[in-house]
Design an enzyme around this catalytic site. Structure first.
Site, PDB file in Angstrom:
ATOM      1  N   LYS A 132      56.572  20.304  21.048  1.00 46.92           N
ATOM      2  CA  LYS A 132      55.789  20.933  19.973  1.00 46.92           C
ATOM      3  C   LYS A 132      54.535  20.098  19.691  1.00 46.92           C
ATOM      4  O   LYS A 132      54.433  18.954  20.164  1.00 46.92           O
ATOM      5  CB  LYS A 132      56.655  21.060  18.717  1.00 46.92           C
ATOM      6  CG  LYS A 132      57.118  19.721  18.131  1.00 46.92           C
ATOM      7  CD  LYS A 132      58.214  19.901  17.094  1.00 46.92           C
ATOM      8  CE  LYS A 132      58.628  18.562  16.496  1.00 46.92           C
ATOM      9  NZ  LYS A 132      59.813  18.686  15.636  1.00 46.92           N
ATOM     10  N   TYR A 148      30.679   0.042   6.170  1.00 48.33           N
ATOM     11  CA  TYR A 148      30.519   0.736   4.894  1.00 48.33           C
ATOM     12  C   TYR A 148      31.164  -0.041   3.745  1.00 48.33           C
ATOM     13  O   TYR A 148      32.276  -0.565   3.880  1.00 48.33           O
ATOM     14  CB  TYR A 148      31.174   2.115   4.961  1.00 48.33           C
ATOM     15  CG  TYR A 148      30.370   3.138   5.734  1.00 48.33           C
ATOM     16  CD1 TYR A 148      29.117   3.549   5.305  1.00 48.33           C
ATOM     17  CD2 TYR A 148      30.895   3.694   6.891  1.00 48.33           C
ATOM     18  CE1 TYR A 148      28.386   4.495   6.016  1.00 48.33           C
ATOM     19  CE2 TYR A 148      30.177   4.651   7.605  1.00 48.33           C
ATOM     20  CZ  TYR A 148      28.929   5.042   7.165  1.00 48.33           C
ATOM     21  OH  TYR A 148      28.216   5.974   7.861  1.00 48.33           O
TER      22      TYR A 148
HETATM   23  C1  LIG Z   1      60.758  17.737  15.939  1.00 40.85           C
HETATM   24  C2  LIG Z   1      62.184  18.073  16.064  1.00 40.85           C
HETATM   25  C3  LIG Z   1      62.986  17.437  17.035  1.00 40.85           C
HETATM   26  C4  LIG Z   1      62.508  16.243  17.811  1.00 40.85           C
HETATM   27  O1  LIG Z   1      62.571  15.117  16.951  1.00 40.85           O
HETATM   28  P1  LIG Z   1      62.206  13.647  17.429  1.00 40.85           P
HETATM   29  O2  LIG Z   1      62.536  12.793  16.282  1.00 40.85           O
HETATM   30  O3  LIG Z   1      60.747  13.663  17.732  1.00 40.85           O
HETATM   31  O4  LIG Z   1      63.017  13.366  18.647  1.00 40.85           O
HETATM   32  C5  LIG Z   1      64.265  17.907  17.221  1.00 40.85           C
HETATM   33  N1  LIG Z   1      64.753  18.921  16.464  1.00 40.85           N
HETATM   34  C6  LIG Z   1      64.023  19.516  15.507  1.00 40.85           C
HETATM   35  C7  LIG Z   1      64.638  20.594  14.690  1.00 40.85           C
HETATM   36  C8  LIG Z   1      62.728  19.109  15.265  1.00 40.85           C
HETATM   37  O5  LIG Z   1      62.013  19.696  14.292  1.00 40.85           O
END
Ligand SMILES: *Cc1c(COP(=O)(O)O)cnc(C)c1O
Length: 377
Positions: A47, A270
């Site tokens: 994702k 800055y």
């Molecule tokens: C993002 C997510 C994962 C992966 O989690 P990590 O901590 O990055 O391994 C797995 N299951 C769900 C439901 C998630 O939202």
């Protein structure tokens, strides 16, 4: 660093992504999930564009390594991945946000597998199955403590009492998600697992998934039939209490644009928030907060040049940052050389800690104007 010869002269920064390291991390996670000798499928979470590193190249590398199940957040991410991967059972794409109203038909048409997060999701998915006259695959998510997505306790019991509600749904699996897996010894892991198992005992059998990256390294009872690592694939330490078992997957290099020798008492950047205590050699690097180098790293982070530490001085600008490179051998510090901002000399998790955040946020915040190099494809 031979590949740097191919970097366009105008590129201010180079992001190198090591697909072989990501595939190696996947194999390590799969093997660790199978440490008790049981078969446990290892999926890959890609994702947010593969946590900022590129969902398509990452998924292709994982597919080659043997990964068959990929998780994305929504329809748009899923459609992009679907177009890039072979269709069929060799590359299942699961959509975490589920069949949000209006997306059901596209999900079905593209052969995607939604995660059903509510009774309403279940109903809309089975109505579509009835209308299309074929079974539609889905995973059902039961919330056990995140209170974010998934059927709550009451709805999971209601479903157990009315399993006809699943007709037309080809059940790919049950899932839940741990809230505190990154905290060694946190009692919530076992509590969530117990709640999950109590629901599963009342529901039709299907493969079960609970653990993400950190969960893989906790009690073996959390592993069930499938694990869903994301961050650990990309080199984030899934066991913050111990040395990182994963290999670094990226390297971020920023080009030195200018070098200036300044006397003691010189202010930098800055707000003139930093003042040199002694004569110093400053280097200006072509990376700023617009590239995802957090402004919180001003006067708290450091980079390395030729392996030598150079602290960030003054505030991070949009496109530039300044470091005190006084300790770098003069021969190694000329305009055009690269400083390492993230990489083997400057681990992602350390950069995140200095910025007051986690590796996940640094990864997903990486900018779009880096010259990207994929290695190990
Ligand atoms: C993002 C997510 C994962 C992966 O989690 P990590 O901590 O990055 O391994 C797995 N299951 C769900 C439901 C998630 O939202």
């Amino acid at each position: 660093m031979g590949f740097l010869d191919q970097v366009p002269a105008g590129a201010g920064a180079v992001l190198t992504i090591d697909l072989a390291a990501i595939a190696g991390n996947w194999r390590r996670l799969r093997d660790h999930a199978q440490r008790s000798g049981r078969t446990v499928e290892c999926a890959g979470v890609v994702k947010a564009d593969g946590y900022g590193l590129g969902a398509v190249p990452v998924a292709r590398a994982l597919l080659k390594a043997g990964c068959r199940t990929f998780f994305v957040a929504d329809l748009e991410e899923a459609a992009a991945l679907r177009a890039a991967l072979p269709t069929g059972p060799d590359a299942r794409i699961l959509v975490l946000h589920g069949p949000t109203p209006g997306t059901e038909r596209d999900l079905a048409a593209l052969g995607l597998i939604p995660v059903l997060n509510s009774l309403d999701d279940i109903d809309r998915w089975r109505f579509l199955a009835a209308e299309l006259g074929r079974e539609l695959p889905a995973v059902i998510h039961i919330d056990t403590g995140m209170n974010r997505l998934g059927l709550d306790d009451g709805d999971a019991r209601r479903l157990a009492g009315d399993t006809a509600r699943l007709s037309g749904i080809a059940l790919t699996g049950w899932m839940s998600h741990l809230a505190s897996a990154d905290v060694a010894g946190d009692g919530l892991n076992a509590e969530q697992d117990a709640r999950f198992r109590a629901h599963l005992a009342r529901l039709p059998a299907a493969p079960v998934s609970l653990a993400a990256s950190s969960g893989i390294f906790r009690e073996a009872s959390l592993l069930h039939n499938m694990v869903r690592p994301g961050a650990a694939l990309y080199g984030v330490n899934p066991t913050p209490e111990a040395p990182n078992p994963m290999s670094p997957a990226l390297r971020l290099l920023g080009r030195v644009l200018q070098i200036r020798d300044v006397p003691a008492g010189t202010t930098v950047g800055y707000g003139a928030t930093y003042r040199t205590a002694a004569p110093a050699r400053l280097a200006t690097i072509a990376v700023g907060y617009a590239d995802g180098y957090f402004r919180a790293l001003g006067s708290s982070g450091h980079v390395t040049i030729a392996g030598v530490r150079a602290p960030v001085v003054g505030r991070i600008s949009m496109d530039l940052l300044s470091v005190d490179a006084s300790d770098v051998p003069p021969a190694a510090l000329v305009p055009g050389v690269f400083a390492e901002l993230i990489g083997p000399d400057r681990p992602l998790d350390d950069v995140a800690a200095d910025a007051g955040t986690i590796g996940y946020e640094i990864l997903t915040g990486l900018g779009r104007r880096f010259y990207r190099v994929y290695q190990g494809a």
